[in-house]
Structure formats: C-alpha cells, structure tokens
Design a protein around this motif. Structure first.
Motif, PDB file in Angstrom:
ATOM      1  N   TYR A 165       0.839  -1.202   0.000  1.00 58.81           N
ATOM      2  CA  TYR A 165       0.000   0.000   0.000  1.00 58.81           C
ATOM      3  C   TYR A 165       0.875   1.254   0.000  1.00 58.81           C
ATOM      4  O   TYR A 165       2.062   1.192   0.358  1.00 58.81           O
ATOM      5  N   ASP A 174      -7.671   5.264   4.198  1.00 60.10           N
ATOM      6  CA  ASP A 174      -7.657   5.676   2.790  1.00 60.10           C
ATOM      7  C   ASP A 174      -6.426   5.158   2.038  1.00 60.10           C
ATOM      8  O   ASP A 174      -6.154   5.590   0.916  1.00 60.10           O
ATOM      9  N   VAL A 176      -4.074   3.118  -0.339  1.00 58.77           N
ATOM     10  CA  VAL A 176      -4.356   2.560  -1.662  1.00 58.77           C
ATOM     11  C   VAL A 176      -3.420   1.388  -1.929  1.00 58.77           C
ATOM     12  O   VAL A 176      -2.202   1.496  -1.778  1.00 58.77           O
ATOM     13  N   TYR A 178      -1.465  -1.299  -4.277  1.00 56.06           N
ATOM     14  CA  TYR A 178      -0.901  -1.435  -5.617  1.00 56.06           C
ATOM     15  C   TYR A 178      -1.059  -2.882  -6.086  1.00 56.06           C
ATOM     16  O   TYR A 178      -0.836  -3.818  -5.313  1.00 56.06           O
TER      17      TYR A 178
END
Length: 235
Positions: A165, A174, A176, A178
């Motif tokens: 992440y 929050d 994200v 990969y």
C-alpha cells in the motif's frame, strides 16, 4: 490446474508463525500454512523457505544491546522457527531439510548452495535458517540472496497484509493498494516491501517479488497457479 513456477523462494515472517497472540508459535496457524506449502510441493514446485524470527526476538529495536549480539540472537530465533516449520511439514508427509548459515550440525545441515539445489531437485523442501549468517543484514536480504543462489524464479513474501500500500493500511483507512510496482518505485517511494538492500538485490538479479497475505494460507497455492493475489514487484 498446473503451476506457473518451477522453483520459488517463500519468505515467512516470524509474526505469521505466531498467529493472533503475536509471540511464540501457534501450531494451528503453522499447520494451515504448511498444508498449503506441502500441496505446492506435491504439484511439483521446488520450494526454498526463509524464516524470520520476530516472533521471538526484536532486540535491536530496544537499543539496549550491541547490534551484532542482538542480531546473533535473532538468528537463533529463526532457527527455532525453521525447526518448527520442518516438524509440521514432516508430520504432513513432506520431505524437508533445514540448513543454517551458522553451523549447528547437531540440529541442521550447514548451508551449502549445491546441496540445497540438489535437495530441491529431489523434491525436498529446504528451509534456510540464520538469515545470511551475518549481523546487519535482515532476513529479507537473506531471502533475496538465497533466491539468487538457488535460481528461484520468484520470491513469495508472505505477510500479514494483502499486498503493498502507499501507506500503512492498518492506520490509514484511505490507503491505496498497488497491484503492480517496479523496484525503482519501491525504492523511490520508500514503500514497506522489504529493505533497500534486499530490493536492490532482487532488481539487479531480475527476481520478482509477490507480496500477499498468509493469513489466508491458500494464497500460496493460488500464487503458484498464477492467480491474481497480492502485489507483484518486478522490473
């Protein structure tokens, strides 16, 4: 279903072997992981395993001990984990050898590259303990070194998160994830895949890394079959 890899290096963290309690060995968790490893071996995949030791020892983080001595204690922790994993794999019917980078002949073979490769060719699972045998090098670096030496096609890094992440997903809702990264991106963004020495070694030797969550042990089997799990780092 067949497999897409013939020879892999699996990195197992000590924390993964501790299970929910976070310290020591959780044999129900280890058995679940080892069952998937055995199933991969039965499909014909040659498997080398590097184990961490964080479930027993995190001495360097305290700053209270000489770094070299703290790392030596950590190496002994990895050996305890290697023997535990070997024991469970053997109970499940797998053929296993433990090799250690520091000689302790009464409990394990000394690490010899050609012997390790021969074991793999004969279908034996080889577990590497004691990291590289040197202080100041992590078991991640040991994974990249052993992977290069045994000519593994890929490193499977089995962790407690389901990939890489952009920030800590346990602290940041929050964050994200990969699906794919390059080693240059990992190093430039200082992402928590593995330390820079290990990442550079993998990049220089063309060894990709697949990072996935071992809390679902079946991910190991899915990964050798080429199914999409975790985050792939390559290039």
């Amino acid at each position: 279903m067949g497999t897409v890899y013939k020879r892999i290096l699996l990195k197992l963290s000590g924390e993964a072997l501790a299970g929910p309690k976070g310290f020591g060995l959780d044999y129900s968790v280890i058995t679940s992981i080892c069952r998937s490893i055995r199933d991969c071996a039965e499909l014909g995949v040659q498997i080398g395993i590097v184990v961490g030791g964080g479930n027993f020892w995190r001495g360097r983080s305290s700053g209270a001990m000489d770094r070299t001595r703290a790392d030596h204690i950590g190496m002994l922790g990895t050996t305890m984990n290697a023997l535990a994993v070997a024991d469970v794999l053997e109970e499940l019917g797998a053929d296993v050898r433990v090799q250690t980078a520091i000689e302790m002949r009464q409990v394990a073979e000394p690490y010899i590259r050609n012997r390790a490769v021969r074991h793999l060719e004969k279908g034996r699972i080889v577990i590497f303990g004691c990291g590289t045998g040197n202080p100041f090098f992590s078991t991640d670096t040991a994974s990249s070194l052993r992977a290069a030496e045994i000519e593994a096609e890929i490193i499977f890094k089995a962790t407690m998160v389901d990939g890489v992440y952009d920030k800590d997903p346990k602290r940041c809702p929050d964050a994200v994830k990969y699906d794919r990264l390059t080693f240059s991106e990992v190093l430039a963004k200082n992402l928590a895949v593995m330390d820079a020495t290990a990442a550079s070694m993998c990049r220089d030797n063309g060894i990709p890394i697949l990072v996935f969550n071992v809390e679902r042990p079946e991910n190991i089997l899915d990964a050798v079959r080429g199914e999409a799990v975790g985050t792939l780092v390559e290039g």
